[in-house]
Design a protein around this motif. Structure first.
Motif, PDB file in Angstrom:
ATOM      1  N   VAL A 111       0.826  -1.208   0.000  1.00 14.46           N
ATOM      2  CA  VAL A 111       0.000   0.000   0.000  1.00 14.46           C
ATOM      3  C   VAL A 111       0.860   1.257   0.000  1.00 14.46           C
ATOM      4  N   ILE A 112       1.912   1.292   0.815  1.00 13.43           N
ATOM      5  CA  ILE A 112       2.715   2.509   0.934  1.00 13.43           C
ATOM      6  C   ILE A 112       3.845   2.572  -0.083  1.00 13.43           C
ATOM      7  N   GLY A 113       3.812   1.729  -1.097  1.00 14.83           N
ATOM      8  CA  GLY A 113       4.700   1.880  -2.233  1.00 14.83           C
ATOM      9  C   GLY A 113       5.993   1.110  -2.196  1.00 14.83           C
ATOM     10  N   GLY A 145      13.502  -0.763  -2.606  1.00 14.63           N
ATOM     11  CA  GLY A 145      12.572  -0.635  -1.489  1.00 14.63           C
ATOM     12  C   GLY A 145      13.034   0.370  -0.456  1.00 14.63           C
ATOM     13  N   LEU A 146      14.339   0.365  -0.140  1.00 17.65           N
ATOM     14  CA  LEU A 146      14.866   1.315   0.844  1.00 17.65           C
ATOM     15  C   LEU A 146      14.777   2.756   0.340  1.00 17.65           C
ATOM     16  N   LEU A 147      15.113   2.974  -0.934  1.00 16.28           N
ATOM     17  CA  LEU A 147      15.024   4.332  -1.491  1.00 16.28           C
ATOM     18  C   LEU A 147      13.574   4.812  -1.514  1.00 16.28           C
ATOM     19  N   THR A 148      12.660   3.910  -1.834  1.00 19.56           N
ATOM     20  CA  THR A 148      11.244   4.284  -1.830  1.00 19.56           C
ATOM     21  C   THR A 148      10.765   4.608  -0.424  1.00 19.56           C
ATOM     22  N   ALA A 149      11.194   3.816   0.565  1.00 21.47           N
ATOM     23  CA  ALA A 149      10.826   4.087   1.955  1.00 21.47           C
ATOM     24  C   ALA A 149      11.345   5.452   2.397  1.00 21.47           C
ATOM     25  N   ALA A 150      12.597   5.774   2.023  1.00 23.57           N
ATOM     26  CA  ALA A 150      13.163   7.078   2.377  1.00 23.57           C
ATOM     27  C   ALA A 150      12.397   8.207   1.705  1.00 23.57           C
ATOM     28  N   ARG A 159       6.390  17.839  10.801  1.00 23.01           N
ATOM     29  CA  ARG A 159       6.329  17.808  12.275  1.00 23.01           C
ATOM     30  C   ARG A 159       6.072  16.382  12.753  1.00 23.01           C
ATOM     31  N   GLY A 160       6.732  15.459  12.134  1.00 20.19           N
ATOM     32  CA  GLY A 160       6.553  14.049  12.457  1.00 20.19           C
ATOM     33  C   GLY A 160       5.948  13.315  11.278  1.00 20.19           C
ATOM     34  N   ALA A 161       6.080  12.015  11.279  1.00 17.66           N
ATOM     35  CA  ALA A 161       5.549  11.180  10.198  1.00 17.66           C
ATOM     36  C   ALA A 161       4.270  10.509  10.676  1.00 17.66           C
ATOM     37  N   GLN A 162       3.147  11.165  10.405  1.00 22.58           N
ATOM     38  CA  GLN A 162       1.856  10.630  10.831  1.00 22.58           C
ATOM     39  C   GLN A 162       1.461   9.458   9.932  1.00 22.58           C
ATOM     40  N   GLY A 163       0.876   8.420  10.536  1.00 21.20           N
ATOM     41  CA  GLY A 163       0.646   7.170   9.834  1.00 21.20           C
ATOM     42  C   GLY A 163      -0.212   7.309   8.592  1.00 21.20           C
ATOM     43  N   PHE A 164      -1.346   7.997   8.686  1.00 21.37           N
ATOM     44  CA  PHE A 164      -2.245   8.090   7.539  1.00 21.37           C
ATOM     45  C   PHE A 164      -1.610   8.909   6.421  1.00 21.37           C
ATOM     46  N   ARG A 165      -0.798   9.929   6.781  1.00 25.02           N
ATOM     47  CA  ARG A 165      -0.096  10.716   5.765  1.00 25.02           C
ATOM     48  C   ARG A 165       0.909   9.852   5.017  1.00 25.02           C
ATOM     49  N   LEU A 166       1.595   8.972   5.731  1.00 21.10           N
ATOM     50  CA  LEU A 166       2.525   8.045   5.088  1.00 21.10           C
ATOM     51  C   LEU A 166       1.802   7.167   4.067  1.00 21.10           C
ATOM     52  N   GLY A 170       2.448   7.230   0.179  1.00 18.86           N
ATOM     53  CA  GLY A 170       2.898   5.957  -0.367  1.00 18.86           C
ATOM     54  C   GLY A 170       2.075   5.504  -1.557  1.00 18.86           C
ATOM     55  N   ILE A 171       0.772   5.705  -1.507  1.00 20.80           N
ATOM     56  CA  ILE A 171      -0.087   5.344  -2.640  1.00 20.80           C
ATOM     57  C   ILE A 171       0.292   6.162  -3.873  1.00 20.80           C
ATOM     58  N   ALA A 172       0.570   7.463  -3.677  1.00 20.24           N
ATOM     59  CA  ALA A 172       0.963   8.317  -4.802  1.00 20.24           C
ATOM     60  C   ALA A 172       2.313   7.884  -5.379  1.00 20.24           C
ATOM     61  N   VAL A 173       3.274   7.600  -4.504  1.00 21.48           N
ATOM     62  CA  VAL A 173       4.593   7.161  -4.966  1.00 21.48           C
ATOM     63  C   VAL A 173       4.480   5.821  -5.686  1.00 21.48           C
ATOM     64  N   ALA A 174       3.658   4.919  -5.181  1.00 20.50           N
ATOM     65  CA  ALA A 174       3.472   3.614  -5.836  1.00 20.50           C
ATOM     66  C   ALA A 174       2.899   3.788  -7.238  1.00 20.50           C
TER      67      ALA A 174
END
Length: 345
Positions: A111-113, A145-150, A159-166, A170-174
């Motif tokens: 889901v997150i790409g 996978g690591l570059l995509t995660a970064a 101001r932090g990595a909120q879960g739903f924003r990730l 991730g869907i857009a990057v995928a």
């Protein structure tokens, strides 16, 4: 002094100041899932173009069967079965890790790409660089996978990595990476591109012992790391401040868990292609079966193995790629989960 935890648990104290609490329901669910995997394994070994009886399967595994049964079971069907079990375990653990990190049931590599990033790395290694070696494809998948995660983390950080924003990022990057993969394949020779496209559908059909050995070594090496991170991840679900108060280095655990989750997902992508939705579905099914506070790694792993073996049995019956079965079934679950999360938010 006894503490009522609200559910039946077993406590093991090997030493005076050491104790291990085991949830009895989780153990019972794990044993049932293990039995289901064993039954599905027998079905997978016996079913095919040439169907075998239970006695013929047992005889082939013990070396007492005829040559035909030995070839069918040991040389052809057993590697595929072991790959289905191993890939199911790896995908379920990857999904469990990312759902704990994002504190969201939608958090999974596909889901997150991350699956798309691993696939892009493999496509570049195969079509651009021109290497078909398993180790090169595995390294390309891991780096992708690591570059995509970064990239997802940087784009979603505010101001932090909120879960739903990730998840949204991730869907857009995928989607962008899927377009890139399609573009690269369209520029190549059609026959080569079709081979890569078939691999991208997620299939266990052409895998043998030559791929199983390095896959198994890598999986066995990663499993202890997943066990070590299980408790810190559970503490991290309480929030960074609460985790730090319990002595957990939040950023270190988050970084290590991200690398480990990508490694599990990339391991599967390198061997069988991106098999979608098992990482999303397995931890949630395990969570509901065991009724634990969060995704249980052991129960999730057994659930993933059962799901992928059953999907592979269906795929063999329909003569299609295993990934097509998981996409069809997992897509329906994904739609239901999206509707459920939208209503909750």
């Amino acid at each position: 002094m006894s503490v009522d935890l609200g559910r039946p648990v077993a406590v093991w104290r090997p030493r005076p100041r050491t104790s291990l609490r085991v949830d009895r329901r989780a153990v019972a669910v794990g044993l049932v899932l293990l039995a289901i995997v064993c039954v599905l394994a027998v079905v997978s070994l016996a079913y095919g173009t040439y169907q075998l009886s239970l006695g013929e399967v047992v005889g082939a595994l013990t070396g007492n069967g005829d040559r035909r049964a030995h070839t069918l079971v040991v040389e052809w069907r057993l590697p595929r079965l072991l790959f289905a079990i191993g890939c199911g375990i790896a995908l379920a653990l990857a999904g469990s890790i990312f759902q704990s990190l994002t504190r969201n049931p939608l958090g999974s590599p596909d889901v997150i790409g991350l699956d798309a990033g691993s696939y892009a790395g493999a496509v570049i290694v195969t079509l651009v660089i021109g290497s078909t070696a398993y180790t090169d494809i595995a390294l390309g998948s891991l780096v992708g996978g690591l570059l995509t995660a970064a990239l997802v983390y940087v784009l979603a950080y505010r101001r932090g990595a909120q879960g739903f924003r990730l998840i949204i990022v991730g869907i857009a990057v995928a989607a962008m990476l899927s377009s890139f993969n399609a573009y690269v394949m369209m520029r190549e020779d059609p026959q080569t591109a079709m081979i890569v496209a078939a691999w991208g559908a997620g299939s266990l059909a052409s895998l043998g012992y030559s791929q199983l050995v390095p896959f198994s070594i890598a999986l066995v090496a990663l499993l202890p790391l997943a066990a070590l991170l299980a408790r810190p991840l559970a503490q991290l679900e309480l929030g960074d401040d609460a985790a730090r108060s319990q002595g957990v280095h939040a950023e270190r655990v988050r970084l290590g868990a991200t690398i480990l989750g990508v490694a599990f997902a990339s391991l599967v992508s390198a061997a069988a292609g991106p098999i979608a939705f098992v990482a999303l579905v397995a931890p949630q099914i395990a969570h509901r079966l065991a009724r634990t506070a969060g995704p249980s790694p052991v129960v999730s792993a057994l659930t993933g193995a059962a799901l992928l073996v059953s999907a592979d049995v269906v795929a063999q019956h329909l003569a299609v790629a295993t990934g097509l079965v998981t996409v069809t079934l997992g897509g329906l679950y994904f739609i239901w989960l999206l509707i459920r999360e939208y209503r909750r938010s």
